[in-house]
Scaffold this active site. Structure first.
Site, PDB file in Angstrom:
ATOM      1  N   LYS A  42       0.841  -1.209   0.000  1.00 34.41           N
ATOM      2  CA  LYS A  42       0.000   0.000   0.000  1.00 34.41           C
ATOM      3  C   LYS A  42       0.875   1.257   0.000  1.00 34.41           C
ATOM      4  O   LYS A  42       0.591   2.223  -0.704  1.00 34.41           O
ATOM      5  CB  LYS A  42      -0.942  -0.025   1.213  1.00 34.41           C
ATOM      6  CG  LYS A  42      -2.035  -1.069   1.058  1.00 34.41           C
ATOM      7  CD  LYS A  42      -2.787  -1.354   2.338  1.00 34.41           C
ATOM      8  CE  LYS A  42      -3.719  -2.553   2.152  1.00 34.41           C
ATOM      9  NZ  LYS A  42      -4.388  -2.993   3.381  1.00 34.41           N
ATOM     10  N   GLN A  95      -4.384  -1.682   9.429  1.00 34.72           N
ATOM     11  CA  GLN A  95      -4.220  -3.006   8.818  1.00 34.72           C
ATOM     12  C   GLN A  95      -4.807  -4.089   9.733  1.00 34.72           C
ATOM     13  O   GLN A  95      -4.486  -4.147  10.914  1.00 34.72           O
ATOM     14  CB  GLN A  95      -2.721  -3.272   8.555  1.00 34.72           C
ATOM     15  CG  GLN A  95      -2.440  -4.564   7.835  1.00 34.72           C
ATOM     16  CD  GLN A  95      -3.068  -4.630   6.436  1.00 34.72           C
ATOM     17  OE1 GLN A  95      -3.012  -3.690   5.653  1.00 34.72           O
ATOM     18  NE2 GLN A  95      -3.696  -5.743   6.134  1.00 34.72           N
ATOM     19  N   ASP A 133     -11.242   2.422   3.798  1.00 32.90           N
ATOM     20  CA  ASP A 133     -11.527   0.993   3.617  1.00 32.90           C
ATOM     21  C   ASP A 133     -13.022   0.754   3.392  1.00 32.90           C
ATOM     22  O   ASP A 133     -13.423  -0.319   2.942  1.00 32.90           O
ATOM     23  CB  ASP A 133     -11.101   0.208   4.869  1.00 32.90           C
ATOM     24  CG  ASP A 133      -9.728  -0.431   4.706  1.00 32.90           C
ATOM     25  OD1 ASP A 133      -9.389  -0.789   3.569  1.00 32.90           O
ATOM     26  OD2 ASP A 133      -9.024  -0.570   5.721  1.00 32.90           O
TER      27      ASP A 133
END
Ligand code: NAP
Length: 282
Positions: free
Chosen positions: A52, A96, A119
Site C-alpha cells: 500500500k 491493517q 476501507d
C-alpha cells in the site's frame, strides 16, 4: 479459452488516472495524505502494508506510517485514531487487519471518522451504500465493479448471483450490482439447490473461501465469473474459489487468481484516498 479479465492491467490504468488527479490536486495546494497503522509485526500484514505504501509513492500520495508494537493497548490505538481524525492534513486512515486479539477490530474500525474511512468499513458508509447515497465503497467490491465495467461487461438487467454474504465482500458487492441495475441473488452456506441458482446466472461472483469449489456443473455456458477467493496450494502457487481449469471452456470471461480481484483491492484503496480530498473540496 475464455476472456481473461485482467486485474493487473485495469489496476494500473486506475493508478495512472489517480496519478494525474493527484498532480492536479497538488497544483491546487492539496496534498493527499494516507495514515497507515500496523500493530505488531505479522509477516503477511507487513507485506500488505508495504504494498500500500508503494502504491502511495507511485501515485504521489503522502503516506504516514505508524508501526506500533504488539502490546499496544486498545486505548492507545483509539487515541492515535482520534488524533488523526482531527488532523486536517490527513485524508484517509487505514488500520491493517487483523489486529492482535486483545484489540477489538469492530471498535477500531468504527472509531475512524466516516470521512476518512478509506476501507469503507464504517457503519455510516455501509448504511449510505445501502440507501444508494455517495459513500466510501469497500475496496474489494468496488474493484469488482471496475473490473466488469472496464472489461465492457454489462451488468444492467443481468442475472447476478453472489456466493457469500460477508460484510466486506458478499453483501456490499450484492448492493453495488443492484446499484448497477443487476438482478441480484445472494447465496450462502444454508442455500438449498445451489447449482440451480448459479446455473441461472449471467454473472457469478464467488466469495466463499473454499478452494476450487465452483466447477463447470455450477455454471451456465457463456457466463462471466468473478473469483474473489485466494488460497495457497501445496506447491506454493495460488488458486481461487473457482476451479479455473475446469470452468475455462464453459465461461465467456473470468478473473484469474492471482491477477484478478486481489490487485484491484489496493487500487481502489488509493481511489478512495483521492476521493477523500475531492469530497472535502465539495
Ligand atoms: P467469509 O467471511 O469467510 O465468508 C464466506 C461466505 O461464504 C459466508 O457468507 C458463507 O456462508 C459462504 N459460504 C461458505 N461455504 C459456502 C458454500 N458451500 N456455498 C455457499 N456459500 C458458502 O469470507 P470473505 O471474507 O467474504 O472472503 C471470501 C474469500 O475471498 C476468501 O478466500 C478470502 O481470502 C477472499 N478475499 C479476497 C479479497 C481480495 O482482495 N481478493 C478480499 C477479501 C476476501 P454463511 O454466511 O452461511 O456462513
Amino acid at each position: 479459452m475464455p476472456k481473461l479479465i485482467d486485474g493487473k492491467k485495469i489496476a494500473l490504468e486506475i493508478k495512472n488516472e489517480l496519478k494525474v488527479k493527484v498532480e492536479k490536486l497538488k497544483k491546487e495546494g492539496k496534498d493527499v495524505c494516507l495514515a497507515v497503522i500496523q500493530v505488531g509485526n505479522d509477516a503477511a500484514s507487513t507485506v500488505y502494508v508495504n504494498g500500500k505504501k508503494k502504491d502511495c509513492e507511485y501515485i504521489g500520495i503522502r503516506s504516514l506510517s505508524y508501526e506500533l508494537p504488539e502490546e499496544t493497548t486498545e486505548q492507545d490505538l483509539l487515541n492515535l485514531i482520534e488524533n488523526l481524525n482531527g488532523n486536517a492534513n490527513v485524508h484517509g486512515i487505514l488500520v491493517q487487519l487483523p489486529l492482535p486479539s486483545h484489540i477489538h477490530e469492530e471498535i477500531i474500525t468504527q472509531a475512524i471518522s466516516p470521512e476518512k474511512d478509506v476501507d469503507g468499513f464504517h457503519e455510516v458508509n455501509i448504511g449510505r451504500l445501502c440507501i444508494g447515497k455517495e459513500s466510501f465503497e469497500c475496496c474489494t467490491p468496488a474493484g469488482i465493479i471496475q473490473l466488469l465495467k472496464r472489461s465492457e461487461i454489462e451488468i444492467e438487467g443481468k442475472e447476478c448471483v453472489v456466493l457469500g454474504r460477508s460484510n466486506n465482500v458478499g453483501k456490499p458487492i450484492a448492493l453495488l450490482l443492484l446499484e448497477e441495475n443487476g438482478t441480484v441473488t445472494i447465496a450462502h452456506s444454508r442455500t438449498k439447490k445451489l447449482k440451480e441458482i448459479t446455473k441461472r446466472a449471467d454473472i457469478v461472483v464467488v466469495a466463499i473461501g473454499k478452494p476450487k469449489f465452483i466447477t463447470k456443473e455450477y455454471l451456465k455456458p457463456g457466463s462471466v465469473v468473478v473469483d474473489v477467493g485466494i488460497h495457497r496450494n501445496q506447491d506454493n502457487t495460488l488458486c481461487g474459489d473457482v476451479d479455473f481449469e475446469d470452468v475455462a471452456e464453459t465461461v465467456s470471461a473470468i478473473t484469474p487468481v492471482p491477477g484478478g480481484v486481489g490487485v484491484m483491492t489496493r487500487a481502489m484503496l488509493m481511489y478512495n484516498c483521492v476521493e477523500a480530498v475531492c469530497k472535502e473540496a465539495l
